[in-house]
Structures are given as C-alpha cells and as structure tokens.
Design a protein around this motif. Structure first.
Motif, PDB file in Angstrom:
ATOM      1  N   LYS A  19      -7.542 -12.694  -8.313  1.00 47.79           N
ATOM      2  CA  LYS A  19      -5.987 -12.881  -8.584  1.00 47.79           C
ATOM      3  C   LYS A  19      -5.335 -10.828  -7.787  1.00 47.79           C
ATOM      4  O   LYS A  19      -4.155 -11.830  -7.611  1.00 47.79           O
ATOM      5  N   SER A  20      -5.321 -10.355  -7.740  1.00 46.29           N
ATOM      6  CA  SER A  20      -5.022  -9.038  -6.712  1.00 46.29           C
ATOM      7  C   SER A  20      -4.250  -9.914  -5.340  1.00 46.29           C
ATOM      8  O   SER A  20      -3.468  -9.466  -4.888  1.00 46.29           O
ATOM      9  N   ILE A  27       4.275 -10.886  -4.933  1.00 45.43           N
ATOM     10  CA  ILE A  27       5.402  -9.664  -5.066  1.00 45.43           C
ATOM     11  C   ILE A  27       6.019  -9.671  -3.453  1.00 45.43           C
ATOM     12  O   ILE A  27       7.022  -9.186  -3.176  1.00 45.43           O
ATOM     13  N   ILE A  28       4.764  -9.640  -2.318  1.00 49.91           N
ATOM     14  CA  ILE A  28       5.947  -9.968  -0.992  1.00 49.91           C
ATOM     15  C   ILE A  28       7.589 -11.043  -0.958  1.00 49.91           C
ATOM     16  O   ILE A  28       8.595 -10.992  -1.221  1.00 49.91           O
ATOM     17  N   GLY A  29       6.491 -13.136  -2.122  1.00 47.53           N
ATOM     18  CA  GLY A  29       7.196 -13.320  -1.920  1.00 47.53           C
ATOM     19  C   GLY A  29       8.570 -13.025  -3.145  1.00 47.53           C
ATOM     20  O   GLY A  29       9.892 -13.667  -2.602  1.00 47.53           O
ATOM     21  N   PHE A  30       8.626 -12.276  -4.113  1.00 45.86           N
ATOM     22  CA  PHE A  30      10.006 -12.303  -4.757  1.00 45.86           C
ATOM     23  C   PHE A  30      10.217 -11.263  -4.302  1.00 45.86           C
ATOM     24  O   PHE A  30      11.889 -11.019  -4.510  1.00 45.86           O
ATOM     25  N   LEU A  31      10.331 -10.046  -3.273  1.00 50.00           N
ATOM     26  CA  LEU A  31      10.851  -9.087  -2.871  1.00 50.00           C
ATOM     27  C   LEU A  31      11.610  -9.857  -1.492  1.00 50.00           C
ATOM     28  O   LEU A  31      12.558  -9.068  -1.480  1.00 50.00           O
ATOM     29  N   LEU A  32      10.667 -10.913  -1.062  1.00 46.07           N
ATOM     30  CA  LEU A  32      11.843 -11.108   0.433  1.00 46.07           C
ATOM     31  C   LEU A  32      12.955 -12.394  -0.216  1.00 46.07           C
ATOM     32  O   LEU A  32      14.464 -12.175  -0.433  1.00 46.07           O
ATOM     33  N   ILE A  89       0.454  -0.551   2.901  1.00 44.25           N
ATOM     34  CA  ILE A  89      -0.766  -0.321   1.951  1.00 44.25           C
ATOM     35  C   ILE A  89      -1.434  -1.800   1.219  1.00 44.25           C
ATOM     36  O   ILE A  89      -2.918  -1.333   0.713  1.00 44.25           O
ATOM     37  N   PHE A  90      -1.042  -2.819   1.374  1.00 38.33           N
ATOM     38  CA  PHE A  90      -2.137  -4.176   0.069  1.00 38.33           C
ATOM     39  C   PHE A  90      -2.948  -3.912   1.425  1.00 38.33           C
ATOM     40  O   PHE A  90      -4.460  -3.896   1.054  1.00 38.33           O
ATOM     41  N   ILE A  91      -2.951  -4.022   2.604  1.00 39.91           N
ATOM     42  CA  ILE A  91      -4.345  -3.877   3.332  1.00 39.91           C
ATOM     43  C   ILE A  91      -5.560  -2.673   3.046  1.00 39.91           C
ATOM     44  O   ILE A  91      -6.793  -2.763   3.593  1.00 39.91           O
TER      45      ILE A  91
END
Length: 288
Positions: A19-20, A27-32, A89-91
C-alpha cells in the motif's frame, strides 16, 4: 525470460503489492493537482513568471531580443522537476526496505535457496529500485503535462527558451532544458539510493539506512558549508550532490569542476556498490 529478467519482474510486482507504494503515487498526484489549482486560481500565472525568472535570466532574454514565454504547460512541468526531491526520499525508503524486509520477515533464506546466485538476486533488487525511480519520474512528468495542459494550455509543443547550459545563457528547446534538469536530479537520486541500499545490507534494517540517507540528501548544503574551510571538504560526498550548480558555474566548493565532481561521485558509487555486494555475497544467513 532470463533469470535476472524474471527476478526483476517479480520484485517489481511485489513492490506494487504494498500500500505504501501506491501511497507514493497518490501523494505525488495530490501535490501536482494542488499546485496546479493554486497556480491557476490563487496565484496569477504572470506573477509566477516574474517570480520564476531571476533578474539575470530576464536580462539574457532581453539581450537576445526574445520575449519571456507565457506561463503554460511547459513552465508547469519545468517547475515540477523539483518534485524529484520527494521522489528521491521515496526511493531511499524503497531501497532500504527492499532489502531489510527480507530479513524482517525471515524470507531471506527462501530467497537464497533459489537457483539464481546471490549476486543475481541482489542485482534484481537494485535494478528494481532504479526502475521504480524512472517510473516515478515519468509519472510525475506525464501527470504534470496533463495538469499543466488542462489549467494553462500550451503555446507551442517545443518552444525555444533561454537557459544556462554551462557556458552561460543560450537558446535551447524547452525539452532539452527539462531533460538537463531531470538528468541532474537523477544523479543524486541514484547515489543516495545506492547508499541506502548498502546501509540496509550492512545492518539488515531500514531505519538507519533511511535516516542516514535522508540526512545526507537534505542536509548536504549545510554539512558542506560547515567544513568548507578544510581541504578535505572537496572530497566529501555532500559537496558534489548538486551537480547542476557546478554545471552552471556555482559549485558548492570553490574551484571544483563538473568533471572533478562527477569523478568523486563515481568513486563513492563504486565503493557503495562493492561494499554492498561483497557483504551480501559473504553474509551467513543461517541465523536469520
């Protein structure tokens, strides 16, 4: 399909069972989407142009007799290349957990009884991390293009802009400029991800790998500044993570060149890879 190819496929599928992993996409989608809405409805796009283009860059446009381009899809995409900091950071987290989870869940023994050798297994995990990084970057670019097109439109599909290409400001296509920014964002991503990967192998856990890698990535300017008066500072990893500033003539350590910085990063990269691979290949997992 070769053993390595099948292992990479399996690792990539397994990664997307968490799920993470999907939370990272969300998160990336919401930020964009949020940035697009704020820029479109709260901030005047023309003000964004004024804020984005520094005085030196404005002068370059004027000296070349070019008009500063309007804020459109390409400007939105270029602005969101900075999103690679979140991706890095995700990577870092993925690189640490792809190794540590095998020890945490006790599946490392099952993994190593497969016909594939330890080196092949580790290579498949490392390539999966890099592949996921590329997917995340492509996802960010494509989603930025879609959002930018919806909110701001596009004046031209490959306009000419002015950018610092190392020897000063010059006319380049926007795609070339964005490609340059992506490349200079990708290099530190690979370095710190490899560091995280190595630490996870050494300590069989993710906490130290994630913490150390994030500190190096985020605090590198501060760390470099604190030791900049010493000769050894030019050989520190943190002094060379921002290759773009060196390329544009503003290195973190005075006197260092792009070639020198690339060489230092390459040495660190080889050290991280060798330590990680040798440790994994020689480690006794009987007690895990």
């Amino acid at each position: 399909m070769s053993n390595l190819g099948q292992l990479i496929k399996n690792e990539f599928i397994k990664l997307h069972h968490y799920k993470s992993t999907w939370a990272m996409y969300i998160i990336i989608g919401f930020l964009l989407i949020g940035m697009g809405m704020v820029t479109s409805f709260v901030v005047n796009p023309s003000a964004m142009v004024d804020g984005t283009f520094q005085a030196e860059l404005m002068q370059a446009y004027q000296s070349m007799g070019l008009e500063v381009p309007a804020y459109d899809m390409w400007a939105f995409v270029a602005e969101n290349i900075s999103m690679t900091s979140f991706i890095t950071i995700f990577i870092i987290v993925v690189a640490a957990k792809i190794i540590s989870n095998e020890y945490k869940w006790g599946t490392i023994k099952l993994l190593l009884i497969r016909p594939a050798g330890r080196g092949t297994i580790l290579t498949s995990k490392y390539i999966t991390v890099l592949l996921f990084a590329l997917v995340m970057i492509l996802y960010t670019i494509i989603l930025s293009m879609i959002i930018g097109l919806l909110f701001f439109g596009v004046d031209s599909w490959n306009p000419t802009i002015v950018d610092n290409m190392g020897s000063g400001y010059t006319e380049v296509s926007v795609i070339t400029s964005i490609g340059k920014d992506i490349l200079f964002s990708l290099i530190p991503l690979i370095i710190v991800a490899t560091f995280s990967f190595m630490i996870a192998i050494l300590f069989k856990g993710s906490a130290m790998a994630i913490a150390a890698s994030i500190v190096i990535f985020i605090a590198s300017p501060m760390i470099t500044m604190l030791v900049s008066q010493y000769e050894i500072s030019k050989y520190l990893l943190t002094a060379h993570l921002n290759l773009q500033s060196t390329f544009e003539g503003s290195p973190m350590i005075e006197g260092t060149s792009l070639g020198f910085s690339a060489a230092v990063l390459l040495v660190y990269y080889v050290i991280f890879m060798v330590i990680g691979w040798l440790t994994f290949k020689k480690r006794d997992v009987a007690g895990n």
